[in-house]
Design a protein around this motif. Structure first.
Motif, PDB file in Angstrom:
ATOM      1  N   PRO A  24       0.814  -1.226   0.000  1.00  0.00           N
ATOM      2  CA  PRO A  24       0.000   0.000   0.000  1.00  0.00           C
ATOM      3  C   PRO A  24       0.850   1.280   0.000  1.00  0.00           C
ATOM      4  CG  PRO A  24      -0.817  -1.539   1.644  1.00  0.00           C
ATOM      5  CD  PRO A  24       0.479  -2.090   1.133  1.00  0.00           C
ATOM      6  N   LYS A  25       1.954   1.259   0.752  1.00  0.00           N
ATOM      7  CA  LYS A  25       2.830   2.435   0.808  1.00  0.00           C
ATOM      8  C   LYS A  25       3.452   2.706  -0.565  1.00  0.00           C
ATOM      9  CE  LYS A  25       5.484   2.902   4.426  1.00  0.00           C
ATOM     10  NZ  LYS A  25       6.604   2.793   5.395  1.00  0.00           N
ATOM     11  N   ARG A  26       3.917   1.641  -1.254  1.00  0.00           N
ATOM     12  CA  ARG A  26       4.527   1.801  -2.571  1.00  0.00           C
ATOM     13  C   ARG A  26       3.515   2.338  -3.590  1.00  0.00           C
ATOM     14  NH1 ARG A  26       6.062  -3.186  -3.652  1.00  0.00           N
ATOM     15  NH2 ARG A  26       4.494  -3.603  -5.212  1.00  0.00           N
ATOM     16  N   ILE A  27       2.281   1.823  -3.555  1.00  0.00           N
ATOM     17  CA  ILE A  27       1.242   2.294  -4.476  1.00  0.00           C
ATOM     18  C   ILE A  27       0.991   3.782  -4.266  1.00  0.00           C
ATOM     19  CG2 ILE A  27      -1.223   2.142  -5.038  1.00  0.00           C
ATOM     20  CD1 ILE A  27      -0.998  -0.889  -4.425  1.00  0.00           C
ATOM     21  N   ALA A  28       0.864   4.201  -3.022  1.00  0.00           N
ATOM     22  CA  ALA A  28       0.624   5.619  -2.723  1.00  0.00           C
ATOM     23  C   ALA A  28       1.796   6.479  -3.191  1.00  0.00           C
ATOM     24  CB  ALA A  28       0.367   5.811  -1.233  1.00  0.00           C
ATOM     25  N   CYS A  29       3.002   6.038  -2.901  1.00  0.00           N
ATOM     26  CA  CYS A  29       4.182   6.825  -3.279  1.00  0.00           C
ATOM     27  C   CYS A  29       4.327   6.945  -4.793  1.00  0.00           C
ATOM     28  CB  CYS A  29       5.441   6.211  -2.685  1.00  0.00           C
ATOM     29  SG  CYS A  29       5.554   6.418  -0.901  1.00  0.00           S
ATOM     30  N   GLU A  30       4.034   5.876  -5.521  1.00  0.00           N
ATOM     31  CA  GLU A  30       4.184   5.887  -6.976  1.00  0.00           C
ATOM     32  C   GLU A  30       3.133   6.742  -7.671  1.00  0.00           C
ATOM     33  OE1 GLU A  30       4.296   1.794  -8.179  1.00  0.00           O
ATOM     34  OE2 GLU A  30       6.308   1.478  -7.337  1.00  0.00           O
ATOM     35  N   THR A  31       2.032   7.050  -6.994  1.00  0.00           N
ATOM     36  CA  THR A  31       0.962   7.838  -7.620  1.00  0.00           C
ATOM     37  C   THR A  31       0.834   9.234  -7.024  1.00  0.00           C
ATOM     38  OG1 THR A  31      -0.732   6.989  -6.093  1.00  0.00           O
ATOM     39  CG2 THR A  31      -0.371   5.751  -8.148  1.00  0.00           C
ATOM     40  N   GLY A  32       1.723   9.596  -6.124  1.00  0.00           N
ATOM     41  CA  GLY A  32       1.625  10.914  -5.499  1.00  0.00           C
ATOM     42  C   GLY A  32       0.513  10.977  -4.468  1.00  0.00           C
ATOM     43  N   GLY A  33       0.062   9.814  -4.022  1.00  0.00           N
ATOM     44  CA  GLY A  33      -1.022   9.754  -3.043  1.00  0.00           C
ATOM     45  C   GLY A  33      -0.506   9.736  -1.626  1.00  0.00           C
ATOM     46  N   MET A  34      -1.300   9.161  -0.743  1.00  0.00           N
ATOM     47  CA  MET A  34      -0.921   9.105   0.665  1.00  0.00           C
ATOM     48  C   MET A  34      -1.219   7.727   1.218  1.00  0.00           C
ATOM     49  SD  MET A  34      -2.245  12.746   2.132  1.00  0.00           S
ATOM     50  CE  MET A  34      -1.577  12.424   3.730  1.00  0.00           C
ATOM     51  N   TRP A  35      -0.415   7.301   2.180  1.00  0.00           N
ATOM     52  CA  TRP A  35      -0.598   6.029   2.865  1.00  0.00           C
ATOM     53  C   TRP A  35      -0.558   6.280   4.356  1.00  0.00           C
ATOM     54  CZ3 TRP A  35       2.951   4.064   6.368  1.00  0.00           C
ATOM     55  CH2 TRP A  35       2.652   2.801   6.891  1.00  0.00           C
ATOM     56  N   THR A  36      -1.321   5.491   5.089  1.00  0.00           N
ATOM     57  CA  THR A  36      -1.230   5.529   6.549  1.00  0.00           C
ATOM     58  C   THR A  36      -1.562   4.159   7.104  1.00  0.00           C
ATOM     59  OG1 THR A  36      -1.834   6.796   8.518  1.00  0.00           O
ATOM     60  CG2 THR A  36      -3.624   6.203   7.036  1.00  0.00           C
ATOM     61  N   GLN A  37      -1.049   3.904   8.275  1.00  0.00           N
ATOM     62  CA  GLN A  37      -1.380   2.666   8.967  1.00  0.00           C
ATOM     63  C   GLN A  37      -2.343   3.005  10.093  1.00  0.00           C
ATOM     64  OE1 GLN A  37       1.910   0.437  10.647  1.00  0.00           O
ATOM     65  NE2 GLN A  37       0.706  -1.431  10.474  1.00  0.00           N
ATOM     66  N   VAL A  38      -3.455   2.296  10.141  1.00  0.00           N
ATOM     67  CA  VAL A  38      -4.466   2.508  11.174  1.00  0.00           C
ATOM     68  C   VAL A  38      -4.292   1.416  12.218  1.00  0.00           C
ATOM     69  CG1 VAL A  38      -6.935   2.678  11.664  1.00  0.00           C
ATOM     70  CG2 VAL A  38      -6.029   3.490   9.468  1.00  0.00           C
ATOM     71  N   GLU A  39      -4.003   1.838  13.428  1.00  0.00           N
ATOM     72  CA  GLU A  39      -3.774   0.863  14.495  1.00  0.00           C
ATOM     73  C   GLU A  39      -5.057   0.139  14.866  1.00  0.00           C
ATOM     74  OE1 GLU A  39      -1.894   2.531  17.913  1.00  0.00           O
ATOM     75  OE2 GLU A  39      -0.235   3.368  16.765  1.00  0.00           O
ATOM     76  N   ASP A  40      -4.881  -1.075  15.380  1.00  0.00           N
ATOM     77  CA  ASP A  40      -6.009  -1.841  15.890  1.00  0.00           C
ATOM     78  C   ASP A  40      -6.608  -1.116  17.093  1.00  0.00           C
ATOM     79  OD1 ASP A  40      -5.748  -4.425  14.333  1.00  0.00           O
ATOM     80  OD2 ASP A  40      -3.743  -4.288  15.224  1.00  0.00           O
ATOM     81  N   ALA A  41      -7.891  -1.305  17.308  1.00  0.00           N
ATOM     82  CA  ALA A  41      -8.577  -0.655  18.430  1.00  0.00           C
ATOM     83  C   ALA A  41      -7.943  -1.048  19.759  1.00  0.00           C
ATOM     84  CB  ALA A  41     -10.056  -0.995  18.427  1.00  0.00           C
ATOM     85  N   VAL A  42      -7.473  -2.282  19.865  1.00  0.00           N
ATOM     86  CA  VAL A  42      -6.879  -2.727  21.136  1.00  0.00           C
ATOM     87  C   VAL A  42      -5.594  -1.979  21.450  1.00  0.00           C
ATOM     88  CG1 VAL A  42      -7.916  -5.027  21.116  1.00  0.00           C
ATOM     89  CG2 VAL A  42      -5.716  -4.664  20.010  1.00  0.00           C
ATOM     90  N   PHE A  43      -4.985  -1.343  20.428  1.00  0.00           N
ATOM     91  CA  PHE A  43      -3.779  -0.559  20.645  1.00  0.00           C
ATOM     92  C   PHE A  43      -4.061   0.935  20.611  1.00  0.00           C
ATOM     93  CE2 PHE A  43      -2.181  -4.559  18.793  1.00  0.00           C
ATOM     94  CZ  PHE A  43      -1.395  -4.981  19.853  1.00  0.00           C
ATOM     95  N   GLY A  44      -5.323   1.305  20.731  1.00  0.00           N
ATOM     96  CA  GLY A  44      -5.682   2.717  20.776  1.00  0.00           C
ATOM     97  C   GLY A  44      -6.057   3.317  19.432  1.00  0.00           C
ATOM     98  N   GLY A  45      -6.104   2.510  18.382  1.00  0.00           N
ATOM     99  CA  GLY A  45      -6.479   3.009  17.057  1.00  0.00           C
ATOM    100  C   GLY A  45      -7.970   3.318  16.968  1.00  0.00           C
ATOM    101  N   ASN A  46      -8.314   4.215  16.071  1.00  0.00           N
ATOM    102  CA  ASN A  46      -9.711   4.594  15.877  1.00  0.00           C
ATOM    103  C   ASN A  46      -9.984   4.623  14.372  1.00  0.00           C
ATOM    104  OD1 ASN A  46     -12.190   5.880  15.569  1.00  0.00           O
ATOM    105  ND2 ASN A  46     -11.847   7.242  17.311  1.00  0.00           N
ATOM    106  N   ILE A  47     -10.500   3.513  13.847  1.00  0.00           N
ATOM    107  CA  ILE A  47     -10.696   3.399  12.406  1.00  0.00           C
ATOM    108  C   ILE A  47     -11.702   4.427  11.887  1.00  0.00           C
ATOM    109  CG2 ILE A  47     -12.489   1.622  12.515  1.00  0.00           C
ATOM    110  CD1 ILE A  47     -11.111   0.421   9.978  1.00  0.00           C
ATOM    111  N   VAL A  48     -12.725   4.741  12.664  1.00  0.00           N
ATOM    112  CA  VAL A  48     -13.729   5.717  12.229  1.00  0.00           C
ATOM    113  C   VAL A  48     -13.085   7.080  12.015  1.00  0.00           C
ATOM    114  CG1 VAL A  48     -15.842   6.921  12.871  1.00  0.00           C
ATOM    115  CG2 VAL A  48     -15.637   4.467  13.312  1.00  0.00           C
ATOM    116  N   SER A  49     -12.290   7.512  12.975  1.00  0.00           N
ATOM    117  CA  SER A  49     -11.614   8.800  12.858  1.00  0.00           C
ATOM    118  C   SER A  49     -10.612   8.799  11.704  1.00  0.00           C
ATOM    119  CB  SER A  49     -10.904   9.124  14.172  1.00  0.00           C
ATOM    120  OG  SER A  49     -10.194  10.327  14.054  1.00  0.00           O
TER     121      SER A  49
END
Length: 151
Positions: A24-49
């Motif tokens: 996913p990171k390579r695809i974003a970088c090759e197209t001028g887009g953006m990539w991020t990793q969303v942490e699991d909820a058990v580790f404090g991540g908030n997929i909705v946000s």
């Protein structure tokens, strides 16, 4: 540039700490887009946000220029309860008092096709109404003119 002579930005993400990040990171970088990793909820991540942030970013620039009157219409589909054919028409709502315009939300309405037949005075089985639906239902990508800073 895409085949429609518009810039293409791909936003990719990896859901959870165990998810693949390289592709996913390579695809974003090759197209001028953006990539991020969303942490699991058990580790404090908030997929909705996290996903809401993507929608806000995606909406930048859609409320101005060629897109000021952008409306989306889906092709007719059967209503779950009645089986009657319906369409949905929707449009984004922006706060245009700020630059760039800020997406506030989306308003939409569902309508039975027979109500449109009555309003337009055209039979739904006629090619005229079908041609109108096809023309309005065809996906049209909005034109986006984002600066690197806005991305």
């Amino acid at each position: 540039k895409s085949k429609y002579d518009r810039d293409l930005y791909l936003f990719t993400y990896s859901l959870g700490l165990a998810a693949d990040t390289d592709v996913p990171k390579r695809i974003a970088c090759e197209t001028g887009g953006m990539w991020t990793q969303v942490e699991d909820a058990v580790f404090g991540g908030n997929i909705v946000s996290a996903m809401a942030s993507y929608y806000k970013l995606f909406a930048l620039g859609l409320g101005e220029g060629d897109n000021t009157d952008f409306v989306a219409m889906v092709e007719p589909y059967p209503d779950f309860n009645t089986g009657k054919m319906m369409i949905t028409v929707s449009a984004p709502v922006y706060d245009r008092s700020v630059r760039p315009p800020l997406l506030l939300g989306v308003v939409g309405i569902d309508s039975f096709v027979d109500a449109l037949e009555q309003t337009l005075g055209v039979d739904a089985s006629s090619t005229l109404l079908l041609d109108r639906f096809i023309a309005l239902s065809t996906a049209r990508c909005p034109r986006r003119n984002l600066t690197g800073c806005e991305l």
